[in-house]
Design a protein around this motif. Structure first.
Motif, mmCIF file in Angstrom:
data_model
loop_
_atom_site.group_PDB
_atom_site.id
_atom_site.type_symbol
_atom_site.label_atom_id
_atom_site.label_comp_id
_atom_site.label_asym_id
_atom_site.label_seq_id
_atom_site.Cartn_x
_atom_site.Cartn_y
_atom_site.Cartn_z
ATOM 1 N N ARG A 1 0.808 -1.218 0.000
ATOM 2 C CA ARG A 1 0.000 0.000 0.000
ATOM 3 C C ARG A 1 0.837 1.261 0.000
ATOM 4 O O ARG A 1 0.389 2.316 -0.401
ATOM 5 C CB ARG A 1 -0.925 -0.004 1.210
ATOM 6 C CG ARG A 1 -1.983 -1.063 1.087
ATOM 7 C CD ARG A 1 -2.909 -1.028 2.252
ATOM 8 N NE ARG A 1 -3.808 -2.171 2.161
ATOM 9 C CZ ARG A 1 -4.406 -2.719 3.163
ATOM 10 N NH1 ARG A 1 -4.237 -2.256 4.362
ATOM 11 N NH2 ARG A 1 -5.193 -3.750 2.996
ATOM 12 N N SER A 2 2.055 1.192 0.482
ATOM 13 C CA SER A 2 2.890 2.390 0.503
ATOM 14 C C SER A 2 3.697 2.537 -0.771
ATOM 15 O O SER A 2 4.486 3.458 -0.903
ATOM 16 C CB SER A 2 3.836 2.347 1.706
ATOM 17 O OG SER A 2 4.753 1.285 1.553
ATOM 18 N N GLN B 1 8.754 -2.038 7.942
ATOM 19 C CA GLN B 1 7.322 -1.969 8.217
ATOM 20 C C GLN B 1 6.808 -3.254 8.861
ATOM 21 O O GLN B 1 6.059 -3.213 9.838
ATOM 22 C CB GLN B 1 6.547 -1.697 6.929
ATOM 23 C CG GLN B 1 6.736 -0.312 6.389
ATOM 24 C CD GLN B 1 6.110 -0.136 5.021
ATOM 25 O OE1 GLN B 1 5.710 -1.104 4.368
ATOM 26 N NE2 GLN B 1 6.035 1.105 4.569
ATOM 27 N N ALA C 1 5.625 -3.762 12.759
ATOM 28 C CA ALA C 1 4.269 -4.250 13.043
ATOM 29 C C ALA C 1 4.312 -5.444 13.997
ATOM 30 O O ALA C 1 3.505 -5.535 14.933
ATOM 31 C CB ALA C 1 3.560 -4.627 11.744
ATOM 32 N N GLN D 1 1.476 -4.802 2.834
ATOM 33 C CA GLN D 1 1.511 -4.400 4.242
ATOM 34 C C GLN D 1 0.148 -4.687 4.844
ATOM 35 O O GLN D 1 -0.873 -4.287 4.292
ATOM 36 C CB GLN D 1 1.848 -2.915 4.364
ATOM 37 C CG GLN D 1 1.873 -2.395 5.772
ATOM 38 C CD GLN D 1 2.978 -3.004 6.609
ATOM 39 O OE1 GLN D 1 4.002 -3.417 6.094
ATOM 40 N NE2 GLN D 1 2.760 -3.067 7.896
ATOM 41 N N ASP D 2 0.111 -5.382 5.981
ATOM 42 C CA ASP D 2 -1.148 -5.710 6.635
ATOM 43 C C ASP D 2 -1.452 -4.660 7.703
ATOM 44 O O ASP D 2 -0.560 -4.212 8.410
ATOM 45 C CB ASP D 2 -1.072 -7.096 7.275
ATOM 46 C CG ASP D 2 -2.399 -7.569 7.797
ATOM 47 O OD1 ASP D 2 -3.426 -7.298 7.144
ATOM 48 O OD2 ASP D 2 -2.436 -8.211 8.860
ATOM 49 N N GLU D 3 -2.693 -4.272 7.783
ATOM 50 C CA GLU D 3 -3.114 -3.294 8.780
ATOM 51 C C GLU D 3 -3.585 -4.025 10.035
ATOM 52 O O GLU D 3 -4.497 -4.841 9.978
ATOM 53 C CB GLU D 3 -4.245 -2.424 8.240
ATOM 54 C CG GLU D 3 -3.833 -1.527 7.100
ATOM 55 C CD GLU D 3 -2.829 -0.473 7.522
ATOM 56 O OE1 GLU D 3 -2.940 0.053 8.644
ATOM 57 O OE2 GLU D 3 -1.932 -0.183 6.726
ATOM 58 N N ARG E 1 -5.628 -0.424 15.569
ATOM 59 C CA ARG E 1 -4.896 0.401 16.534
ATOM 60 C C ARG E 1 -5.177 0.008 17.971
ATOM 61 O O ARG E 1 -4.348 0.214 18.842
ATOM 62 C CB ARG E 1 -5.208 1.879 16.313
ATOM 63 C CG ARG E 1 -4.615 2.363 15.028
ATOM 64 C CD ARG E 1 -4.658 3.833 14.811
ATOM 65 N NE ARG E 1 -5.686 4.558 15.564
ATOM 66 C CZ ARG E 1 -6.054 5.778 15.284
ATOM 67 N NH1 ARG E 1 -5.515 6.403 14.281
ATOM 68 N NH2 ARG E 1 -6.974 6.378 15.996
#
Length: 138
Positions: free
Chosen positions: A15-16, A60, A64, A125-127, A130
């Motif tokens: 995604r980045s 990243q 994470a 990239q996995d989110e 939060r």
């Protein structure tokens, strides 16, 4: 000129917009996630220290994994405190609640670790939500 379907194409960007440049970065990112199961934040922190400057992709994923493991470690400590306080009144009740909270936390962490391994394998990239992963390392 025809392309050979047996040869893999370039890695998909995450995604980045970063692309993993080598398979070793992808493998290191996977090891970082899976290392959390064995030694907590130690393995992903070592991977972060070694590969953070070399690869944004690796940084990243290692960050994470470190953030998830440290946050879940703190949540686990909270589960132990809640179970201990409840055990002061009724011991079996406190043990059952503490164990159930710890098990739910462990299963949730395991779910996001497996998702992270899959995302690293795909070069994405996995989110992580939060509420489950505080930003300890960026």
């Amino acid at each position: 000129m025809t392309s050979n379907p047996a040869q893999p194409g370039p890695a998909a960007p995450d995604r980045s917009g970063q692309q993993p440049s080598r398979d070793s970065e992808v493998k290191a990112a996977k090891v970082g996630y899976l290392g959390v199961i064995v030694l907590g934040p130690v393995i992903p922190l070592a991977i972060y220290a070694v590969g953070a400057r070399r690869s944004p992709f690796l940084r990243q994923h290692a960050a994470a994994a470190v953030n998830l493991s440290v946050t879940c470690l703190l949540y686990g400590l909270c589960c132990a405190i809640v179970g201990g306080l409840l055990a002061l009144d009724i011991v079996p009740f406190g043990l059952v609640i503490g164990i159930l909270l710890g098990l739910a936390l462990w299963l949730t962490m395991l779910r996001y670790l497996i998702r992270g391994v899959g995302a690293a394998h795909r070069g994405e990239q996995d989110e992580i939500p939060r509420w489950l992963s505080a930003k300890v390392v960026r």
